[in-house]
Design an enzyme around this catalytic site. Structure first.
Site, PDB file in Angstrom:
ATOM      1  N   CYS A   1       1.043  -1.222   0.046  1.00  0.00           N
ATOM      2  CA  CYS A   1       0.043  -0.010   0.049  1.00  0.00           C
ATOM      3  C   CYS A   1       0.870   1.400   0.094  1.00  0.00           C
ATOM      4  O   CYS A   1       1.986   1.065   0.162  1.00  0.00           O
ATOM      5  CB  CYS A   1      -0.921  -0.078   1.176  1.00  0.00           C
ATOM      6  SG  CYS A   1      -2.590  -1.009   1.003  1.00  0.00           S
TER       7      CYS A   1
ATOM      8  N   ASN B   1       1.146 -14.855  -9.051  1.00  0.00           N
ATOM      9  CA  ASN B   1       0.274 -15.806  -8.054  1.00  0.00           C
ATOM     10  C   ASN B   1      -0.700 -15.184  -7.395  1.00  0.00           C
ATOM     11  O   ASN B   1      -0.644 -14.271  -6.778  1.00  0.00           O
ATOM     12  CB  ASN B   1       1.520 -16.322  -7.135  1.00  0.00           C
ATOM     13  CG  ASN B   1       2.537 -17.140  -7.628  1.00  0.00           C
ATOM     14  OD1 ASN B   1       2.541 -17.929  -8.741  1.00  0.00           O
ATOM     15  ND2 ASN B   1       3.620 -16.806  -7.061  1.00  0.00           N
TER      16      ASN B   1
ATOM     17  N   HIS C   1      -2.422  -7.916  -1.902  1.00  0.00           N
ATOM     18  CA  HIS C   1      -2.341  -6.455  -2.589  1.00  0.00           C
ATOM     19  C   HIS C   1      -2.202  -7.020  -3.843  1.00  0.00           C
ATOM     20  O   HIS C   1      -1.207  -7.800  -4.067  1.00  0.00           O
ATOM     21  CB  HIS C   1      -1.454  -5.561  -1.983  1.00  0.00           C
ATOM     22  CG  HIS C   1      -1.336  -4.384  -2.497  1.00  0.00           C
ATOM     23  ND1 HIS C   1      -1.839  -3.177  -1.740  1.00  0.00           N
ATOM     24  CD2 HIS C   1      -1.237  -3.693  -3.774  1.00  0.00           C
ATOM     25  CE1 HIS C   1      -1.872  -2.166  -2.353  1.00  0.00           C
ATOM     26  NE2 HIS C   1      -1.763  -2.500  -3.556  1.00  0.00           N
TER      27      HIS C   1
ATOM     28  N   HIS D   1      -0.452  -7.821  -7.328  1.00  0.00           N
ATOM     29  CA  HIS D   1       0.851  -7.835  -7.490  1.00  0.00           C
ATOM     30  C   HIS D   1       1.360  -8.727  -8.269  1.00  0.00           C
ATOM     31  O   HIS D   1       0.771  -9.790  -8.095  1.00  0.00           O
ATOM     32  CB  HIS D   1       1.754  -7.329  -6.357  1.00  0.00           C
ATOM     33  CG  HIS D   1       2.050  -8.556  -5.695  1.00  0.00           C
ATOM     34  ND1 HIS D   1       1.007  -9.009  -4.684  1.00  0.00           N
ATOM     35  CD2 HIS D   1       3.211  -9.414  -5.450  1.00  0.00           C
ATOM     36  CE1 HIS D   1       1.469  -9.923  -4.294  1.00  0.00           C
ATOM     37  NE2 HIS D   1       2.751 -10.357  -4.727  1.00  0.00           N
TER      38      HIS D   1
ATOM     39  N   GLN E   1       5.335 -10.512 -10.020  1.00  0.00           N
ATOM     40  CA  GLN E   1       6.596 -10.328  -9.965  1.00  0.00           C
ATOM     41  C   GLN E   1       7.619 -10.664 -11.355  1.00  0.00           C
ATOM     42  O   GLN E   1       6.771 -11.036 -12.314  1.00  0.00           O
ATOM     43  CB  GLN E   1       7.092 -11.360  -8.951  1.00  0.00           C
ATOM     44  CG  GLN E   1       6.639 -11.344  -7.398  1.00  0.00           C
ATOM     45  CD  GLN E   1       7.025 -12.465  -6.734  1.00  0.00           C
ATOM     46  OE1 GLN E   1       8.313 -12.469  -6.135  1.00  0.00           O
ATOM     47  NE2 GLN E   1       6.277 -13.468  -6.222  1.00  0.00           N
TER      48      GLN E   1
END
Ligand SMILES: [Zn+2]
Length: 348
Positions: free
Chosen positions: A74, A158, A169, A171, A173
């Site tokens: 955040c 994932n 949250h 996201h 990678q």
């Protein structure tokens, strides 16, 4: 490279921002006291399979969502600094604080945050944000491909605790591997054999067949999404360009936008598959290996879930994990029909 603004975190890791409306400068200083960033780990080669294994024992102390406290993705607030110093952002990319790669291993691990809103999911993001994410991925792919020793840039997400996400949250990678991973090594060998035998790109042949077959899930002018003939997972979709496109940086903006919207469409279908909550998924972007583009030069995206029914899961067990032999309980043609019907069931 390509980002709209950039800075350094307290431990001198790099952070950069991509904006829906480019031209902003994302400020904010990281006020945390962090020990110097020094990735550990090592690579070892298994003499039996010949495969590289990264030993990254330092990752055992990484942040878990269940640990309580504030979300590290955040935006930072006064008194609650996070990994992202900016007070607001659209897409933020920074080096993973607990990387599996980097340091003596080589390569690099990056976090890509898709929204400053904690409770979003990718299927809920607007068109413009999908474009921004695609632009960030393309820019990072180009930059990471240029790092010394990097062989494969692997963009992935994932989604859901069940498939290993430790943060809720939204996201993803990026792993920039300093070696060619086993799947890419196998696909490269198949592509080489196919090229020698048929004089054509393997994925051009596969997508031409799939695009005209019974396992298509969705499509757009330049891309097709299909369940592969020999899917390994109960629900698995590949999205590929119909012509040879090696990676995200090679796509013109308009085509990258088209792909990102089809990608979001496929994720929405996965989320809507079963009643009782979104289906967790893994999304893997297989881009051309940095150094084998003469043979394997065709991007594809693989999205799959280990969920096979509302209350049933496929656990990679002895056969899959020990022998590498996959057994799939769901007929791929049936999975494709289910995914075609799934769209729009999700409550928004
Ligand atoms: Zn958050």
């Amino acid at each position: 490279m390509g980002h709209d603004s950039a800075g350094l975190l307290a431990d001198e890791r790099e952070i950069a921002y991509w904006d829906d409306v480019p031209g902003r400068t994302r400020g904010g200083r990281d006020v945390r006291k962090l020990p110097k960033f020094a990735p550990g780990g090592e690579t070892r080669r298994d003499p039996l399979t010949g495969q590289v294994v990264v030993i990254a024992a330092g990752r055992q102390r990484r942040t878990l969502s269940s640990a309580g406290g504030d979300c590290p993705l955040c935006p930072s607030r006064p008194g609650a600094p996070s990994e992202v110093p900016a007070a607001e952002y659209d897409v933020a990319v920074f080096e993973n604080r607990f990387p599996a790669l980097g340091g003596p291993v080589g390569g690099r691990c990056e976090m890509v945050v898709f929204s400053s809103e904690h409770d979003r999911s990718v299927p809920e993001l607007p068109d413009v944000r999908m474009e921004t994410i695609g632009r960030a991925w393309a820019d990072r792919t180009a930059a990471l491909s240029g790092l010394p020793g990097v062989e494969q840039v692997f963009v992935f997400e994932n989604r859901g605790e069940r498939v290993g996400a430790t943060l809720v949250h939204p996201h993803g990678q990026i792993y920039a591997y300093p070696y060619l991973p086993p799947v890419q090594t196998a696909v490269l060998a198949s592509a080489r054999a196919h090229l020698e035998r048929h004089g054509e790109c393997l994925l051009c042949s596969v997508t031409a067949v799939e695009a005209a077959g019974p396992r298509v899930v969705a499509s757009s002018g330049n891309f097709v999404a299909y369940v592969p003939e020999a899917a390994r997972w109960p629900f698995e979709v590949h999205i590929a360009p119909l012509s040879c496109v090696p990676d995200l940086p090679s796509l013109p903006d308009e085509e990258r936008r088209e792909l990102m919207l089809l990608y979001r469409d496929v994720l929405a279908r996965f989320e809507a598959l079963f009643p009782g909550g979104p289906t967790p998924y893994m999304a893997c972007w297989h881009q051309a290996p940095v150094r084998h583009r003469d043979v394997l030069n065709h991007l594809y995206v693989q999205v799959f879930t280990t969920r096979r029914a509302a209350d049933k899961w496929k656990y990679p067990a002895s056969s899959e994990s020990g022998a590498g032999a996959f057994l799939n309980d769901v007929l791929p043609e049936h999975a494709a029909a289910r995914l075609r019907e799934a769209y729009g069931k999700r409550e928004r």
